[in-house]
Every structure is written in structure tokens, then in C-alpha cells.
Design a protein around this motif. Structure first.
Motif, PDB file in Angstrom:
ATOM      1  N   SER A  50     100.276   3.270 138.175  1.00 49.28           N
ATOM      2  CA  SER A  50     100.352   4.726 138.285  1.00 49.28           C
ATOM      3  C   SER A  50     101.733   5.269 137.939  1.00 49.28           C
ATOM      4  CB  SER A  50      99.975   5.161 139.712  1.00 49.28           C
ATOM      5  OG  SER A  50     100.869   4.582 140.656  1.00 49.28           O
ATOM      6  N   SER A  51     102.778   4.435 138.116  1.00 52.85           N
ATOM      7  CA  SER A  51     104.142   4.915 137.872  1.00 52.85           C
ATOM      8  C   SER A  51     104.710   4.423 136.551  1.00 52.85           C
ATOM      9  CB  SER A  51     105.071   4.474 139.009  1.00 52.85           C
ATOM     10  OG  SER A  51     105.133   3.059 139.078  1.00 52.85           O
ATOM     11  N   ALA A  52     104.091   3.430 135.937  1.00 53.24           N
ATOM     12  CA  ALA A  52     104.619   2.876 134.691  1.00 53.24           C
ATOM     13  C   ALA A  52     104.427   3.868 133.556  1.00 53.24           C
ATOM     14  CB  ALA A  52     103.922   1.563 134.372  1.00 53.24           C
ATOM     15  N   PRO A  53     105.460   4.091 132.755  1.00 55.61           N
ATOM     16  CA  PRO A  53     105.387   5.146 131.734  1.00 55.61           C
ATOM     17  C   PRO A  53     104.379   4.891 130.614  1.00 55.61           C
ATOM     18  CG  PRO A  53     107.423   3.873 131.525  1.00 55.61           C
ATOM     19  CD  PRO A  53     106.802   3.473 132.813  1.00 55.61           C
ATOM     20  N   LEU A  54     104.039   3.618 130.356  1.00 55.65           N
ATOM     21  CA  LEU A  54     103.153   3.310 129.229  1.00 55.65           C
ATOM     22  C   LEU A  54     101.814   2.708 129.665  1.00 55.65           C
ATOM     23  CD1 LEU A  54     105.795   1.754 126.773  1.00 55.65           C
ATOM     24  CD2 LEU A  54     104.927   4.106 126.819  1.00 55.65           C
ATOM     25  N   ALA A  55     101.494   2.853 130.937  1.00 58.60           N
ATOM     26  CA  ALA A  55     100.266   2.227 131.448  1.00 58.60           C
ATOM     27  C   ALA A  55      99.016   2.724 130.739  1.00 58.60           C
ATOM     28  CB  ALA A  55     100.152   2.482 132.951  1.00 58.60           C
ATOM     29  N   ASP A  56      98.994   3.989 130.361  1.00 61.30           N
ATOM     30  CA  ASP A  56      97.787   4.540 129.751  1.00 61.30           C
ATOM     31  C   ASP A  56      97.526   4.024 128.346  1.00 61.30           C
ATOM     32  OD1 ASP A  56      99.895   5.835 128.546  1.00 61.30           O
ATOM     33  OD2 ASP A  56      99.038   7.854 128.727  1.00 61.30           O
ATOM     34  N   LYS A  57      98.481   3.280 127.792  1.00 59.32           N
ATOM     35  CA  LYS A  57      98.279   2.716 126.456  1.00 59.32           C
ATOM     36  C   LYS A  57      97.470   1.420 126.487  1.00 59.32           C
ATOM     37  CE  LYS A  57     102.239   4.752 124.048  1.00 59.32           C
ATOM     38  NZ  LYS A  57     101.369   5.439 123.059  1.00 59.32           N
ATOM     39  N   LEU A  58      97.381   0.795 127.644  1.00 59.08           N
ATOM     40  CA  LEU A  58      96.666  -0.469 127.754  1.00 59.08           C
ATOM     41  C   LEU A  58      95.155  -0.272 127.767  1.00 59.08           C
ATOM     42  CD1 LEU A  58      98.727  -2.352 130.484  1.00 59.08           C
ATOM     43  CD2 LEU A  58      98.385  -3.122 128.129  1.00 59.08           C
ATOM     44  N   ASP A 281      99.022  -2.505 120.140  1.00 59.89           N
ATOM     45  CA  ASP A 281      99.835  -1.293 120.034  1.00 59.89           C
ATOM     46  C   ASP A 281     100.568  -0.994 121.335  1.00 59.89           C
ATOM     47  OD1 ASP A 281      98.897  -1.115 117.468  1.00 59.89           O
ATOM     48  OD2 ASP A 281      97.455   0.497 117.876  1.00 59.89           O
ATOM     49  N   ALA A 282      99.956  -1.341 122.464  1.00 60.28           N
ATOM     50  CA  ALA A 282     100.620  -1.149 123.759  1.00 60.28           C
ATOM     51  C   ALA A 282     101.832  -2.070 123.876  1.00 60.28           C
ATOM     52  CB  ALA A 282      99.640  -1.416 124.893  1.00 60.28           C
ATOM     53  N   LEU A 283     101.684  -3.314 123.430  1.00 63.22           N
ATOM     54  CA  LEU A 283     102.804  -4.255 123.458  1.00 63.22           C
ATOM     55  C   LEU A 283     103.932  -3.781 122.546  1.00 63.22           C
ATOM     56  CD1 LEU A 283     100.782  -7.589 123.258  1.00 63.22           C
ATOM     57  CD2 LEU A 283     101.976  -6.697 125.269  1.00 63.22           C
ATOM     58  N   GLN A 284     103.578  -3.258 121.377  1.00 64.39           N
ATOM     59  CA  GLN A 284     104.593  -2.747 120.463  1.00 64.39           C
ATOM     60  C   GLN A 284     105.354  -1.590 121.111  1.00 64.39           C
ATOM     61  OE1 GLN A 284     103.134  -0.874 116.878  1.00 64.39           O
ATOM     62  NE2 GLN A 284     105.052  -1.248 115.758  1.00 64.39           N
ATOM     63  N   ALA A 285     104.635  -0.691 121.768  1.00 65.28           N
ATOM     64  CA  ALA A 285     105.284   0.447 122.427  1.00 65.28           C
ATOM     65  C   ALA A 285     106.196  -0.017 123.557  1.00 65.28           C
ATOM     66  CB  ALA A 285     104.226   1.409 122.961  1.00 65.28           C
ATOM     67  N   ALA A 286     105.742  -1.010 124.332  1.00 67.61           N
ATOM     68  CA  ALA A 286     106.548  -1.517 125.447  1.00 67.61           C
ATOM     69  C   ALA A 286     107.811  -2.208 124.941  1.00 67.61           C
ATOM     70  CB  ALA A 286     105.722  -2.476 126.292  1.00 67.61           C
ATOM     71  N   LEU A 287     107.676  -2.977 123.862  1.00 71.75           N
ATOM     72  CA  LEU A 287     108.846  -3.650 123.309  1.00 71.75           C
ATOM     73  C   LEU A 287     109.834  -2.641 122.753  1.00 71.75           C
ATOM     74  CD1 LEU A 287     110.305  -6.252 122.597  1.00 71.75           C
ATOM     75  CD2 LEU A 287     108.939  -6.386 120.511  1.00 71.75           C
ATOM     76  N   ASP A 288     109.342  -1.640 122.046  1.00 72.08           N
ATOM     77  CA  ASP A 288     110.236  -0.592 121.542  1.00 72.08           C
ATOM     78  C   ASP A 288     110.948   0.120 122.695  1.00 72.08           C
ATOM     79  OD1 ASP A 288     110.192  -0.712 118.751  1.00 72.08           O
ATOM     80  OD2 ASP A 288     108.312   0.396 118.618  1.00 72.08           O
ATOM     81  N   ALA A 289     110.239   0.297 123.807  1.00 71.64           N
ATOM     82  CA  ALA A 289     110.831   0.993 124.960  1.00 71.64           C
ATOM     83  C   ALA A 289     111.983   0.195 125.564  1.00 71.64           C
ATOM     84  CB  ALA A 289     109.761   1.255 126.017  1.00 71.64           C
ATOM     85  N   ILE A 290     111.817  -1.133 125.682  1.00 71.13           N
ATOM     86  CA  ILE A 290     112.900  -1.917 126.292  1.00 71.13           C
ATOM     87  C   ILE A 290     114.046  -2.135 125.301  1.00 71.13           C
ATOM     88  CG2 ILE A 290     111.354  -2.990 127.957  1.00 71.13           C
ATOM     89  CD1 ILE A 290     111.573  -5.596 126.330  1.00 71.13           C
ATOM     90  N   ILE A 291     113.764  -2.064 124.016  1.00 70.14           N
ATOM     91  CA  ILE A 291     114.857  -2.071 123.040  1.00 70.14           C
ATOM     92  C   ILE A 291     115.673  -0.796 123.184  1.00 70.14           C
ATOM     93  CG2 ILE A 291     115.404  -1.940 120.571  1.00 70.14           C
ATOM     94  CD1 ILE A 291     112.993  -3.786 120.060  1.00 70.14           C
TER      95      ILE A 291
END
Length: 319
Positions: A50-58, A281-291
Motif C-alpha cells: 500500500s505504501s510502495a510507490p510502484l506497487a500498482d505496476k506489478l 516492465d515493473a522490474l524495469q521501473a523499479a530498477l530505474d527508480a533505485i538508479i
């Protein structure tokens, strides 16, 4: 590294200097196993969905489970291995933990031999494979790199690191080996299913009559290292970060040395089934976010491999 047989040298001297920082992790021991047992450790993620910024992409099914099942050969320090307490540690688990915080899930690593990981994806045993796997065109297309024949539907990759391949020998006994061509007439130990094995097979075809290159494949890299250490093979080969780590740590730095330059620099990718585009695509977004937020650089520097860092997450960037 790639599955192509044509070798390209890279800026090896620069990389060798940079990976000297692996001493940060020098007290850790090379450990692990290559069986198909589940690793009880998962990447700790304190963020809820509920608090993770990219949860809805999964995909909803993974959000409901709260877990991404990861196939990995957990015997490849410093990328993934077990520390003295039995906990899975390394570059991949740290990156997975950081990505999990963005996605609101835990990445649960399950141990398996490297050459079975893509099969595990096809059978839905794993959601992803994250195991220092080189993104190659052959793997994307499901083609056997040795025969050129189609053997599966292939996978997609989310690229997160860059590395080449190195040759190593016993320290002080390089057998005159400086290049892959120098391996003719000798025996090399490699991990089965890796690009090191592909390169060795390609080189063996070029060796002159009477100077056969013998290739001894093993289930994991530590078995190959043991073979070289015992004198059963004159050389071994693995990914440059792994070779450099072994040179630094095995026998307190007295067992091995790197010979020649690393070759075939190419991306590591997180492998995802072709039909799992939303997860990819969710993994790509998460990796870009931590970069972007700096977590990626902290992890890469922690393990002393900053020269392999990427600046953006690419999909299927391997050639």
C-alpha cells in the motif's frame, strides 16, 4: 560477455584497478551449493504494497502473494552467495531488496543450478531468474548458442549491470596463458551453461591438431575453482567480477591470479518469461527508480564493482 565466439578485449586494466575495491568484502567466504533447494532467506522489504510507490505496476497475482520468486545459482560471489551464517548475500540480493521496497514485495531467492534457471522460468517454478545471467540475443530468442537451433521460446531481460569474462590460473603458475588461444593443449574448468563454456568450446574448434583444448564443465563455479586449485586443470574462467573476487579472497589471495584481459563485456539481465511483460516492465521501473534515488550506486560501490554500473534499465540490450 556474450555467447558469440568472436572475442573482443575491453578496458581490462581500468577494470582491474577498480575491482581492487572488492577488498571491502574480502572477509566473506566463497560458499554455496548448486542443488535445487529453496533458500529460506528472502530480501527484506519493509515497505508494504500500500505504501510502495510502484506497487500498482506489478501483476495482481504477485501483489496478492507479496513475493517474487527468484531462481538463482547462489554460489557466485560476489554476485550471490551464502555468508558464514547461511544468509544469501551479494550484489543481486541487495539490488532485489532495494527494488522490493519500490514494488512493495519481497524477492525470495531459490537455489538452483545455473543451466536449469531458464527451464524453471518456463515451468513457472520461478517468476524471474536473477543470477549474473548475461543478456544475449540467443537467450532472448531461445536458441542454443552452440548448435544455433531453436530450443525454446526465449526470455526477456531487464539489464542491470555490465561484465566481461576472465581467465584465471593458480597464482605464480600461469602456464604461459595470456589469451584464449594459449589454452590450446591445456584443460580449462568452467561452470556448465555459462558463456565461459561457450567461449571455451568456440576456442577449442580453432586449436591445431595435436593441441586439443580439454573443457571440464561443473555445476557451479566453486567446483571449477577447486579443480584449478588442485591442479586438475591449468586454467578456469568466469565473469570478471567473480574471478576478481576469487583472486582477492581464495586462500587469503594466494590461490589464483587473473591472466590476460577480460573479453566480451555485455549486460547482466534479470530474465523474465516472454509472456510476463507486466512483470518485466515493473522490474524495469523499479530498477530505474533505485538508479535515480542513489540506492543502486551505493550497492554497486559496496561490492567494489562500480565500473560495471549502468545508468538506466534497458530491456533486451544484449546483442
Amino acid at each position: 560477455m556474450t555467447a558469440r565466439s568472436t572475442l573482443r578485449t575491453t578496458a581490462a586494466h581500468h577494470r582491474l584497478a577498480a575491482v581492487g575495491a572488492i577488498a571491502v568484502a574480502g572477509t566473506l567466504l566463497l560458499a554455496g551449493c548448486g542443488d535445487q533447494t529453496k533458500d529460506k532467506d528472502s530480501s527484506d522489504s519493509s515497505a508494504s504494497a500500500s505504501s510502495a510507490p510502484l506497487a500498482d505496476k506489478l501483476p495482481q497475482a504477485i501483489r496478492d502473494k507479496g513475493v517474487v520468486k527468484v531462481g538463482s545459482d547462489i554460489a557466485y560471489a560476489p554476485v550471490e552467495f551464502k555468508d558464514d551464517s547461511g544468509k544469501t548475500v551479494g550484489i543481486d540480493p541487495d539490488l532485489a531488496d532495494a527494488m522490493g521496497k519500490q514494488l512493495g514485495v519481497k524477492f525470495e531467492f531459490e537455489n538452483g543450478t545455473f543451466d536449469t534457471l531458464i527451464t524453471g522460468l518456463r515451468s513457472k517454478r520461478y517468476d524471474i531468474a536473477m543470477s549474473a545471467m548475461t543478456d544475449t540475443k540467443d537467450r532472448q530468442d531461445g536458441v542454443d548458442s552452440e548448435t544455433g537451433k531453436k530450443v525454446g521460446e526465449g526470455v526477456d531481460f531487464v539489464d542491470y549491470f555490465t561484465a566481461g569474462v576472465s581467465i584465471y590460473t593458480k597464482k605464480g603458475d600461469d602456464q604461459g596463458i595470456k589469451t584464449w588461444a594459449d589454452l590450446c593443449g591445456k584443460k580449462i574448468a568452467v561452470q556448465r551453461g555459462t558463456v565461459s563454456e561457450d567461449l571455451a568450446k568456440a576456442e577449442a574448434k580453432k586449436c591445431p591438431s595435436g593441441k586439443k583444448l580439454a573443457i571440464e564443465p561443473f555445476d557451479n563455479d566453486q567446483q571449477a575453482q577447486t579443480r584449478v586449485r588442485s591442479g586438475g586443470a591449468q586454467a578456469g574462467s568466469s565473469d570478471f567480477p567473480v574471478t576478481a573476487y576469487a583472486v582477492k579472497t581464495s586462500g587469503g589471495g594466494k590461490d589464483f591470479e587473473i591472466v590476460g584481459e577480460q573479453v566480451e563485456a555485455a549486460p547482466y539481465g534479470i530474465a523474465v518469461a516472454k509472456d510476463s511483460t507486466q512483470l518485466r516492465d515493473a522490474l524495469q521501473a523499479a530498477l530505474d527508480a533505485i538508479i535515480k534515488n542513489g540506492e543502486y550506486d551505493k550497492i554497486i560501490k559496496k561490492w567494489g564493482v562500480a565500473d560495471g554500473a549502468v545508468t538506466a534499465a534497458a530491456v533486451n540490450g544484449g546483442k
